[in-house]
Design an enzyme around this catalytic site. Sequence first.
Site, PDB file in Angstrom:
ATOM      1  N   SER A 194       0.050  23.567  20.485  1.00 57.20           N
ATOM      2  CA  SER A 194      -1.015  23.909  21.424  1.00 57.20           C
ATOM      3  C   SER A 194      -0.919  25.408  21.758  1.00 57.20           C
ATOM      4  O   SER A 194      -1.036  26.237  20.852  1.00 57.20           O
ATOM      5  CB  SER A 194      -0.930  23.018  22.662  1.00 57.20           C
ATOM      6  OG  SER A 194      -2.113  23.088  23.415  1.00 57.20           O
ATOM      7  N   GLU A 323      -7.784  15.399  19.106  1.00 55.61           N
ATOM      8  CA  GLU A 323      -6.943  15.973  20.159  1.00 55.61           C
ATOM      9  C   GLU A 323      -7.427  15.612  21.568  1.00 55.61           C
ATOM     10  O   GLU A 323      -6.638  15.316  22.458  1.00 55.61           O
ATOM     11  CB  GLU A 323      -6.921  17.507  20.029  1.00 55.61           C
ATOM     12  CG  GLU A 323      -6.522  18.028  18.666  1.00 55.61           C
ATOM     13  CD  GLU A 323      -5.071  18.431  18.570  1.00 55.61           C
ATOM     14  OE1 GLU A 323      -4.338  18.233  19.558  1.00 55.61           O
ATOM     15  OE2 GLU A 323      -4.676  18.934  17.507  1.00 55.61           O
ATOM     16  N   HIS A 416      -3.910  14.796  21.244  1.00 59.99           N
ATOM     17  CA  HIS A 416      -3.114  15.979  21.532  1.00 59.99           C
ATOM     18  C   HIS A 416      -1.690  15.578  21.922  1.00 59.99           C
ATOM     19  O   HIS A 416      -1.488  14.636  22.694  1.00 59.99           O
ATOM     20  CB  HIS A 416      -3.764  16.744  22.681  1.00 59.99           C
ATOM     21  CG  HIS A 416      -3.359  18.180  22.788  1.00 59.99           C
ATOM     22  ND1 HIS A 416      -3.466  19.062  21.750  1.00 59.99           N
ATOM     23  CD2 HIS A 416      -2.864  18.904  23.834  1.00 59.99           C
ATOM     24  CE1 HIS A 416      -3.062  20.261  22.134  1.00 59.99           C
ATOM     25  NE2 HIS A 416      -2.680  20.184  23.397  1.00 59.99           N
TER      26      HIS A 416
END
Length: 494
Positions: A194, A323, A416
């Site tokens: 990320s 995600e 995610h």
Amino acid sequence: MREPDRFAEVLTPSGRLRGRWRGEPGTPGASAAFLGVPFAEAPTGERRYGAPVPQAPWDGVRDALEPGPTPYRKGGTANLLPEAAVPGDATLNVDVFTPDPGPGANLPVLVWIHGGAFTAGSPASPWYDGAAFCRDGVVTANLSYRLGFDGFAPIQGAPANRGVLDWIAALAWVQDHIAAFGGDPSRVTVAGQSAGGTAVLTLLASPRAKGLLARGWALSPAPAYGDPAAAEALTRLIAERAGALPTRESLTAVAEKRLLKLQRKEMGLKSGNITTAITAALDEGLPYGPVVDGDLLPAAVPDALAAGHGAEVPLVVGTCDDELVPAFRNAKRFLRFLPARFLLGRIGLTGAARRAWLADNADVRRRGTIPTLARYTTDRAFRAAIPGLLAAREGAAPTRLYRFAWRSPVYGAAVHCLDIPFFFDHLDAVGIDRLTGSAPPRALAAEVHGAAVAFARTGDPGWPAATAASPRTRVFDTPSATVPDGYAGVRALR
């Protein structure tokens, strides 16, 4: 009954450190952990908004037995992974995990940069434990860096991109110190997820980081670099709310707790309309993050990569398929009955592009409105940047693409952070089942983690490199496969 402590000591250029063995030294799977090792002086007082100052050497033996203080202050358990917050001032530190402490082992090194949108996250999360990498002969170092206002707010009289300076200082520390822990400073792979994945790309693009990393692995990097104008406006607003000027001298006098409270308040969503909120997030990006400053970042990251920065560094980059599914979890009850085409139009996808995108993503369209919206926002926020990144690195060291496609039974999607416990082969970590369910596929963890180990050792994770003309992609799933173009579904958004 707790097993007795078995201490490990190493002599570094800064002084002697005492860590702790996990397992019997010399037995398979044993590793030593050296926690909270400072790479820079505490960023407090006059150093608060300055460049990191290297840690001064110490006399005697310094304990490295507990996680060091973290820049992350909120604490608690996040929705997707546990985020440990450790109080204290000496927040610029690293946790080192090694199977063979002491010089001479010359093992490959993996440096991990945590995510959290540049405002949250913690290197002390139990999900980032390096035990499996140590088991497989890789030294691991998790680094901390200043977050949010302290790390990235533009402040008059203070250097820009202080969080980036922290990454570079930590990597310089690794170059000077990691041999003492059994690591090879010429084989440093920097990986992150990320915001941490974005950090990897930023380091490739920064001339100041050249020579500090031999390889890079970017998990779910978001192309949402900081907007200088928006960040400056936010700094002025927060300073005004704090009764200060937007200068280093004035803001240094404001208590950290006060600034954190104002940061959270001013960064909160101001609209209850979900489509408006989504559109704003996609169009405006993150409020804080690396910005072009003419020094650390001479140009926007894609442009810097296209100009050849980081061309000598082999790169693995990829995303999870869906995600942002968790972001829609609370919206199901009032969005599921609305047509996906209509909602896509409300958040900016219209006309021929909408028809083409829906045709390319017919599989997810059949799953309903929420999965379709989540896939589109995931594409905008993460996946659509991958083909451009590949093109920017044309002619550079090998770039390898992947997708993490295994669907968690908890969310029905590859969301995610789902790939983190597979990358670290740490499916037994606390809280994993909230994301993976009770029986995640261990063979897939062995495969993903094995690819990371191979890349750290040799620069080859085990599947062919990609080019713009042949964007071959490894799709991690049960079973996995290498496909001709794993990101064909975003072609309408390029």
